[in-house]
Design a protein around this motif. Structure first.
Motif, PDB file in Angstrom:
ATOM      1  N   HIS A  48       9.966  11.463   6.157  1.00 17.14           N
ATOM      2  CA  HIS A  48      10.814  10.607   5.317  1.00 17.14           C
ATOM      3  C   HIS A  48      12.109  10.238   6.031  1.00 17.14           C
ATOM      4  O   HIS A  48      12.570   9.093   5.924  1.00 17.14           O
ATOM      5  CB  HIS A  48      11.114  11.291   3.982  1.00 17.14           C
ATOM      6  CG  HIS A  48       9.892  11.493   3.135  1.00 17.14           C
ATOM      7  ND1 HIS A  48       9.803  12.454   2.173  1.00 17.14           N
ATOM      8  CD2 HIS A  48       8.699  10.845   3.123  1.00 17.14           C
ATOM      9  CE1 HIS A  48       8.614  12.394   1.588  1.00 17.14           C
ATOM     10  NE2 HIS A  48       7.921  11.425   2.159  1.00 17.14           N
ATOM     11  N   GLN A  88       6.784  16.503   5.173  1.00 17.57           N
ATOM     12  CA  GLN A  88       7.505  15.383   4.562  1.00 17.57           C
ATOM     13  C   GLN A  88       8.932  15.170   5.063  1.00 17.57           C
ATOM     14  O   GLN A  88       9.415  14.037   5.078  1.00 17.57           O
ATOM     15  CB  GLN A  88       7.543  15.559   3.035  1.00 17.57           C
ATOM     16  CG  GLN A  88       6.153  15.432   2.413  1.00 17.57           C
ATOM     17  CD  GLN A  88       6.215  15.385   0.893  1.00 17.57           C
ATOM     18  OE1 GLN A  88       6.555  16.373   0.268  1.00 17.57           O
ATOM     19  NE2 GLN A  88       5.906  14.255   0.312  1.00 17.57           N
ATOM     20  N   THR A 143       0.062  14.409   2.715  1.00 18.17           N
ATOM     21  CA  THR A 143       0.218  13.266   1.813  1.00 18.17           C
ATOM     22  C   THR A 143      -0.307  12.041   2.584  1.00 18.17           C
ATOM     23  O   THR A 143      -0.377  12.064   3.811  1.00 18.17           O
ATOM     24  CB  THR A 143       1.699  13.021   1.453  1.00 18.17           C
ATOM     25  OG1 THR A 143       2.379  12.566   2.622  1.00 18.17           O
ATOM     26  CG2 THR A 143       2.369  14.254   0.911  1.00 18.17           C
ATOM     27  N   TYR A 202      12.950  11.659  -2.893  1.00 11.85           N
ATOM     28  CA  TYR A 202      13.248  12.001  -1.495  1.00 11.85           C
ATOM     29  C   TYR A 202      14.503  12.874  -1.410  1.00 11.85           C
ATOM     30  O   TYR A 202      14.561  13.794  -0.586  1.00 11.85           O
ATOM     31  CB  TYR A 202      13.386  10.706  -0.669  1.00 11.85           C
ATOM     32  CG  TYR A 202      12.105   9.914  -0.786  1.00 11.85           C
ATOM     33  CD1 TYR A 202      10.957  10.368  -0.153  1.00 11.85           C
ATOM     34  CD2 TYR A 202      12.000   8.792  -1.599  1.00 11.85           C
ATOM     35  CE1 TYR A 202       9.750   9.714  -0.300  1.00 11.85           C
ATOM     36  CE2 TYR A 202      10.801   8.124  -1.757  1.00 11.85           C
ATOM     37  CZ  TYR A 202       9.677   8.598  -1.112  1.00 11.85           C
ATOM     38  OH  TYR A 202       8.474   7.958  -1.273  1.00 11.85           O
ATOM     39  N   SER A 255       8.595  18.132  -6.370  1.00  8.33           N
ATOM     40  CA  SER A 255       8.167  18.100  -4.969  1.00  8.33           C
ATOM     41  C   SER A 255       8.729  19.268  -4.176  1.00  8.33           C
ATOM     42  O   SER A 255       8.281  19.531  -3.065  1.00  8.33           O
ATOM     43  CB  SER A 255       8.640  16.800  -4.313  1.00  8.33           C
ATOM     44  OG  SER A 255       8.194  15.701  -5.042  1.00  8.33           O
ATOM     45  N   HIS A 313       1.198  20.283  -7.893  1.00  9.34           N
ATOM     46  CA  HIS A 313       1.904  19.220  -7.175  1.00  9.34           C
ATOM     47  C   HIS A 313       0.850  18.290  -6.582  1.00  9.34           C
ATOM     48  O   HIS A 313       0.124  18.673  -5.664  1.00  9.34           O
ATOM     49  CB  HIS A 313       2.776  19.825  -6.052  1.00  9.34           C
ATOM     50  CG  HIS A 313       3.580  18.806  -5.305  1.00  9.34           C
ATOM     51  ND1 HIS A 313       4.262  19.108  -4.151  1.00  9.34           N
ATOM     52  CD2 HIS A 313       3.817  17.476  -5.530  1.00  9.34           C
ATOM     53  CE1 HIS A 313       4.892  18.041  -3.701  1.00  9.34           C
ATOM     54  NE2 HIS A 313       4.618  17.022  -4.521  1.00  9.34           N
TER      55      HIS A 313
HETATM   56  O1  LIG Z   1       3.343  10.495   0.797  1.00  9.56           O
HETATM   57  C1  LIG Z   1       4.578  10.649   0.755  1.00  9.56           C
HETATM   58  O2  LIG Z   1       5.216  11.303   1.575  1.00  9.56           O
HETATM   59  C2  LIG Z   1       5.322   9.977  -0.314  1.00  9.56           C
HETATM   60  O3  LIG Z   1       6.378   9.466  -0.105  1.00  9.56           O
HETATM   61  C3  LIG Z   1       4.786  10.103  -1.698  1.00  9.56           C
HETATM   62  C4  LIG Z   1       5.130  11.464  -2.198  1.00  9.56           C
HETATM   63  C5  LIG Z   1       6.434  11.749  -2.572  1.00  9.56           C
HETATM   64  C6  LIG Z   1       6.738  12.992  -3.069  1.00  9.56           C
HETATM   65  C7  LIG Z   1       5.763  13.954  -3.175  1.00  9.56           C
HETATM   66  O4  LIG Z   1       6.085  15.146  -3.664  1.00  9.56           O
HETATM   67  C8  LIG Z   1       4.469  13.689  -2.805  1.00  9.56           C
HETATM   68  C9  LIG Z   1       4.161  12.413  -2.312  1.00  9.56           C
END
Ligand SMILES: O=C(O)C(=O)Cc1ccc(O)cc1
Ligand SMILES: NC(=O)C1=CN([C@@H]2O[C@H](COP(=O)(O)OP(=O)(O)OC[C@H]3O[C@@H](n4cnc5c(N)ncnc54)[C@H](OP(=O)(O)O)[C@@H]3O)[C@@H](O)[C@H]2O)C=CC1
Length: 458
Positions: free
Chosen positions: A191, A187, A353, A237, A108, A131
């Motif tokens: 997250h 992200q 995402t 994460y 990721s 990815h």
């Molecule tokens: O959609 C999201 O943010 C996720 O949590 C799922 C996810 C996690 C890691 C990635 O590299 C891509 C998608």
């Protein structure tokens, strides 16, 4: 392989040999989907110690002892291992890669992957990375799949496109560096917000949606996604937060924004709070914008996905009596993007995402409605029902930010698993209900995009 297109209906001897190193959630999903597509020469491995346990009877898939057996035979290899270990794994198996093969990775965060590939792959091996921008339980159809043609001919890129085409994903072409900036923008803070929600609720020892709090509409999205994230692997994460330098900066700003907004709330400085949040709103979601509105479904549709509700009439009574929320988690996100001059709405069409798509939809639905935004600001200043949760949230956001800035995978793992354990009993329901919610939202968005209406106002 010849330069011609390859296709899964060709006789096996004319098909490329596909190699997967790392057979966890993503490697396993790729193996199953490639097999379903009809590819007949798939070599896979996990850690040697798990060789016996990894053996599976999936048509076309052969499990081998380790990455050397994959590397020496495969024409296209995908490393699907923890970002933290990519250097060590490529150091081990990279030198065994078949002459002329194409290598990619699923990690990721791409900076460590790029470094490892450049360091350990022989110069007669090409690099086309990938990815899939979604979790393993989401159908890849229609989802973005990043392709990175790094050290590779157009012919090698075409080979990878052909192999992955049956997924039905939408290819997004990027350079390695661009990938890490875009994924940090979409992200990192997303997250951090959900991890902090979980930590905060855990600190209060509560499943608030079971007590009439955080139910209905956008609250339902918060709870479902928080549970979904804690049900996933912690290292996914940790890797993208700790190893992506752009992500670290954003997570730090998120914590800063939470604290500063919360201080304005405590001091009752309504005008200053309003001025700050409306300015952030105008920057991140400019008036008129691109004419598009959030991906979000109407609140009444979202209500259907409320967790723990016994019946529709009961749950709508709970929703009606739920106290107004300051939406600190959302407003701090918009504030932090504005502070860093990041405009993630621009990534929506290309590289969103599912979770980011929903979460920015939630933020936009809140920000584009003067009434909703004013109600959140009123609640932040005058309504104390959520104040203790907001306090826990600020502490949690600071904790995650410190953990990421210390660069400690161990601490991250402990924080994550400690809270995941608390919510474990709710994962099954969240996976089923949250999965339906994501599907409904994504189907709706896809339908409207197809009809050319783009994203909504309803
Ligand atoms: O959609 C999201 O943010 C996720 O949590 C799922 C996810 C996690 C890691 C990635 O590299 C891509 C998608
Ligand atoms: N899950 C998600 O939502 C997504 C994840 N990704 C990325 O994909 C990658 C894989 O993630 P995911 O599948 O979820 O994680 P998993 O932990 O489920 O899978 C990784 C697998 O690789 C194995 N592995 C580690 N070292 C080796 C080795 N030397 N040889 C063979 N196998 C090895 C791991 O074993 P062990 O557990 O013993 O270490 C594990 O089984 C990560 O980089 C992640 O960031 C990308 C998109 C979405």
């Amino acid at each position: 392989m010849s330069g011609a297109h390859v296709c899964p209906t060709a006789p096996p001897e004319e098909q490329p040999c596909i190699g997967l190193i790392g057979m966890g959630e993503m490697g396993g999903m790729y193996a199953r989907r490639l097999s379903e597509a009809g590819w007949k020469r798939i070599l896979v491995c996990d850690r040697p110690a798990r060789f016996e346990a990894s053996v599976m009877s999936v048509p076309g898939v052969t499990v081998v002892q380790d990455g050397h057996y994959v590397s020496r035979a495969a024409d296209f290899i995908v490393y699907s291992v923890e970002a933290e270990f990519i250097d060590a794994v490529v150091a081990q198996y990279g030198p065994s890669t078949k002459v002329g093969a194409v290598v990619g990775g699923q990690t990721s965060v791409k900076a460590p992957e790029q470094k490892a590939f450049e360091k350990y792959l022989p110069s007669d091996v090409e690099i086309v990375s990938c990815h899939s921008l979604h979790g393993p339980s989401v159908s890849p159809e229609g989802q973005p799949l990043v392709l990175i043609q790094h050290r590779a001919s157009d012919r090698s890129l075409r080979l990878v496109e052909d192999i992955l085409r049956p997924f039905g994903s939408r290819y997004v072409y990027m350079a390695y560096e661009e990938h890490d900036v875009v994924t940090a923008n979409t992200q990192a803070v997303t997250h951090a917000a959900f991890l902090s929600m979980g930590t905060a609720w855990h600190a209060s020892l509560s499943y608030p949606w079971e007590q009439g709090l955080y139910v209905g509409g956008i609250e339902t999205v918060k709870v479902n996604i928080m549970l979904r994230i804690y049900a996933n692997k912690w290292h996914v994460y940790a890797g993208l937060a700790i190893l992506n330098p752009s992500a670290r900066i954003q997570i730090d700003q998120y914590s800063q924004s939470c604290t500063e907004i919360f201080k304005l709330m405590l001091e009752g400085k309504k005008d200053a709070l309003k001025e700050r949040l409306f300015r952030a709103r105008d920057k991140v979601f400019p008036a008129g914008g691109n004419g598009k509105c959030p991906i979000l479904l109407s609140e009444s549709i979202l209500d259907q996905f409320t967790l723990g509700s016994k019946s529709t009439s009961q749950s709508s009574a709970i929703i009606k009596s739920a106290p107004p929320n300051s939406h600190l988690s959302i407003l701090a996100m918009v504030d932090s993007w504005a502070s860093l001059n990041i405009l993630p709405l621009g990534h929506l069409a290309l590289a969103a995402t599912p979770i980011f798509r929903m979460w920015i939809g939630v933020a936009e639905a809140l920000c584009r409605s003067e009434e909703k935004l004013n109600r959140a600001i009123d609640a932040a200043i005058s309504d104390t029902a959520h104040r203790s949760d907001d306090l826990e949230f600020v502490v949690a956001a600071r904790g995650w930010s410190q953990c990421v800035s210390f660069g400690s995978f161990k601490l991250y793992e402990e924080r994550f698993k400690h809270t995941a354990e608390f919510f474990k009993g709710r994962f099954l329901e969240a996976t089923v209900v949250g999965g339906k919610m994501i599907k409904t939202i994504l189907d709706d968005a896809a339908l409207r995009e197809k009809e050319g209406q783009s994203i909504i106002t309803r």
